[in-house]
Enzyme design. Structure first.
Site, PDB file in Angstrom:
ATOM      1  N   SER A 249       0.843  -1.188   0.000  1.00  0.00           N
ATOM      2  CA  SER A 249       0.000   0.000   0.000  1.00  0.00           C
ATOM      3  C   SER A 249       0.879   1.238   0.000  1.00  0.00           C
ATOM      4  O   SER A 249       1.987   1.234   0.551  1.00  0.00           O
ATOM      5  CB  SER A 249      -0.912   0.029   1.235  1.00  0.00           C
ATOM      6  OG  SER A 249      -0.174   0.298   2.407  1.00  0.00           O
ATOM      7  N   LYS A 250       0.368   2.312  -0.628  1.00  0.00           N
ATOM      8  CA  LYS A 250       1.124   3.562  -0.684  1.00  0.00           C
ATOM      9  C   LYS A 250       1.316   4.137   0.713  1.00  0.00           C
ATOM     10  O   LYS A 250       2.392   4.624   1.065  1.00  0.00           O
ATOM     11  CB  LYS A 250       0.399   4.571  -1.573  1.00  0.00           C
ATOM     12  CG  LYS A 250       1.124   5.911  -1.679  1.00  0.00           C
ATOM     13  CD  LYS A 250       0.392   6.880  -2.582  1.00  0.00           C
ATOM     14  CE  LYS A 250       1.153   8.195  -2.690  1.00  0.00           C
ATOM     15  NZ  LYS A 250       0.459   9.168  -3.554  1.00  0.00           N
ATOM     16  N   ARG A 251       0.266   4.058   1.520  1.00  0.00           N
ATOM     17  CA  ARG A 251       0.338   4.651   2.862  1.00  0.00           C
ATOM     18  C   ARG A 251       1.437   4.008   3.689  1.00  0.00           C
ATOM     19  O   ARG A 251       2.181   4.688   4.385  1.00  0.00           O
ATOM     20  CB  ARG A 251      -1.015   4.479   3.566  1.00  0.00           C
ATOM     21  CG  ARG A 251      -1.064   5.066   4.982  1.00  0.00           C
ATOM     22  CD  ARG A 251      -2.392   4.776   5.642  1.00  0.00           C
ATOM     23  NE  ARG A 251      -2.650   3.349   5.738  1.00  0.00           N
ATOM     24  CZ  ARG A 251      -2.115   2.561   6.679  1.00  0.00           C
ATOM     25  NH1 ARG A 251      -1.281   3.064   7.574  1.00  0.00           N
ATOM     26  NH2 ARG A 251      -2.394   1.272   6.712  1.00  0.00           N
TER      27      ARG A 251
END
Length: 511
Positions: A249-251
């Site tokens: 995930s980017k986060r």
């Protein structure tokens, strides 16, 4: 349809939602669909699932198309889901007219009282589901808002089934599926309805998508059947996970999950495609370094694994506040160092770089050098490329592997680098002075340079390596550089002599 059955012109689709950048997992889904279509002579469709107006952004749309453009695979048909809402609504109301959907005037479900499932999950609002047609019509005509819900059959023993090309037969009791919405209270179609309506209308034959959609498929089978369409063949892909097993995930994992990070770092698109294909799929002969034609020839759904695929990247180390990031790195948008990427991705990229014709590789390196501010001609890059092709893993490595070819003045270097093993400053002075004499008159071609400098080493009574290192450092500014004679040939006589004279000025004070 079993995988062994010949497929007649399949129609597959990639349907990204523009709510973020093009994720590496989404790129792999696109690639697998594309390969399946091309292997079987089928049609590749790009459909932008852009009906989530609150989350969609133009920046996300741009990122998706930037990433797909870089992959350079293309597609045959293109659609926007937001332009097909009338179709979605017609599909929903056709299901309603068959008695397989109902209006739900109840506010969004909340609270323990509405948790009617065996595991305490919400399944439906009994009052809404049992409402008579007359009462439902009356309240709708009065303008009361409602959601349109699918009426899941709840008879004992009612099962929903489908066969997945990767995970095999999937079965779920209908009693465990909630009465999911087809239309929201504002009249907008839900993801489930819009996706199935479009897939049916576009005659999608195979839906190849991430394993995280596997549970949604039971609802989708119900929608296809209610709409009078044969469900497509399903193939769900194993997830891409980080080394710690968490979903990418980017986060949590940052730029390393974005396709454009690999582009900006200097990956070849064909090497990146090769790398992504090996995450969750393998050919029968277990090859790794594969060209696009080879991938098309060998790809099949049978080669897809069930286990999640690990991307073995390392977390980027934060840049200390007192470290200045080179301008070229900032300008190129490089968000991760070479050490960040999966070693197999780097290895494959280096292999693909070595396999490129000089003309092709040179054309890819030139804009990177120009963007970094180097003054380099097409002809000069063509000369330099063969010398560094074996020494770079990423295209951007041209900035460090070949920088000395493109500058008028070398950056400062430690004069001690000029001193070879078992030598001293006096030896360097003697070697460079003789090199000036030899190189002032010799033809600047590999063979004459080799012969003349080896002969000079013999005259001076030094080993060839003791002769070559001071010259290499003098002209390149470092020990680690391409082969000496080819380097001198590209640099030319004037630059070579000027840099040797500058090296002499550096070493003389230490005598």
């Amino acid at each position: 349809m079993p995988e062994s059955t010949p497929v007649t012109k399949p129609r597959v689709r990639f349907a990204p939602s523009p709510t973020g950048f093009l994720h590496v997992g989404s790129a792999r889904t696109f690639i697998f669909n594309w390969l399946y279509a091309r292997h079987n002579g089928g049609t590749m469709i790009l459909r932008l699932d852009d009906t989530d107006v609150e989350r969609n952004t133009q920046a996300s749309v741009d990122s998706i198309f930037d990433g797909l453009k870089w992959l350079n695979l293309g597609w045959d048909e293109e659609y926007k889901q937001s332009e097909r809402i009338d179709l979605h609504r017609r599909t929903a109301w056709a299901i309603f007219e068959k008695g397989l959907a109902y209006r739900d005037f109840t506010p969004a479900h909340a609270g323990d009282a509405e948790k009617s499932g065996a595991q305490g999950t919400w399944l439906f609002n009994p009052g809404a589901r049992e409402l008579s047609k007359e009462e439902s019509d009356r309240r709708a005509a009065a303008g009361e808002p409602f959601a349109l819900r699918f009426r899941v059959l709840r008879e004992v023993g009612q099962m929903v089934r489908f066969n997945d090309a990767v995970y095999g037969e999937q079965v779920k009791s209908a009693a465990d599926i909630e009465d999911f919405a087809l239309l929201r209270s504002d009249g907008m179609p839900t993801y489930h309805l819009a996706s199935c309506a479009d897939d049916a209308d576009l005659r999608i034959s195979h839906i190849i998508r991430g394993q995280d959609h596997l549970t949604n498929t039971f609802k989708h089978v119900l929608i296809f059947e209610a709409a009078g369409s044969m469900p497509p063949r399903f193939a769900h892909l194993p997830l891409l996970v980080a080394p710690d097993g968490t979903k990418l995930s980017k986060r949590r994992h940052g730029p390393v999950v974005s396709v454009t990070t690999y582009r900006d770092a200097g990956f070849l698109s064909e090497a990146f495609i090769n790398f992504l294909c090996l995450l969750g799929w393998s050919p029968k002969d277990n090859r790794e370094n594969m060209s696009l034609p080879e991938l098309i020839e060998t790809f099949s759904l049978e080669g897809i694994n069930r286990s999640n695929a690990v991307v073995n990247f390392k977390e980027p180390v934060a840049t200390p506040p007192d470290v200045v990031v080179p301008r070229e790195a900032r300008d190129l948008g490089v968000a991760a160092t070479e050490e960040t990427f999966d070693p197999k991705a780097l290895w494959l990229n280096a292999e693909h770089i070595r396999g490129l014709p000089v003309e092709d590789l040179s054309a890819r390196l030139l804009p990177i050098a120009l963007a970094a501010g180097f003054k380099v001609t097409r002809e000069k890059m063509w000369q330099v490329t063969p010398l560094i092709r074996e020494r770079i893993k990423l295209l951007r490595d041209v900035l460090t592997a070949a920088d000395f070819f493109f500058v008028d003045q070398l950056p400062p270097y430690d004069p001690a680098e000029l001193i070879p093993q078992k030598g001293d400053a006096a030896l360097v002075l003697k070697v460079l002075a003789r090199a000036l004499e030899v190189l002032a008159n010799v033809e600047f071609k590999h063979a004459p340079l080799d012969q003349s400098l080896r002969a000079a080493a013999q005259e001076l009574g030094v080993k060839a390596g003791q002769m070559f290192q001071p010259i290499r450092v003098a002209v390149c500014g470092r020990k680690n550089a391409p082969p000496l004679f080819e380097t001198l040939e590209v640099l030319g006589r004037e630059t070579t002599l000027a840099r040797i004279e500058q090296a002499l000025e550096k070493i003389e004070p230490s005598i």
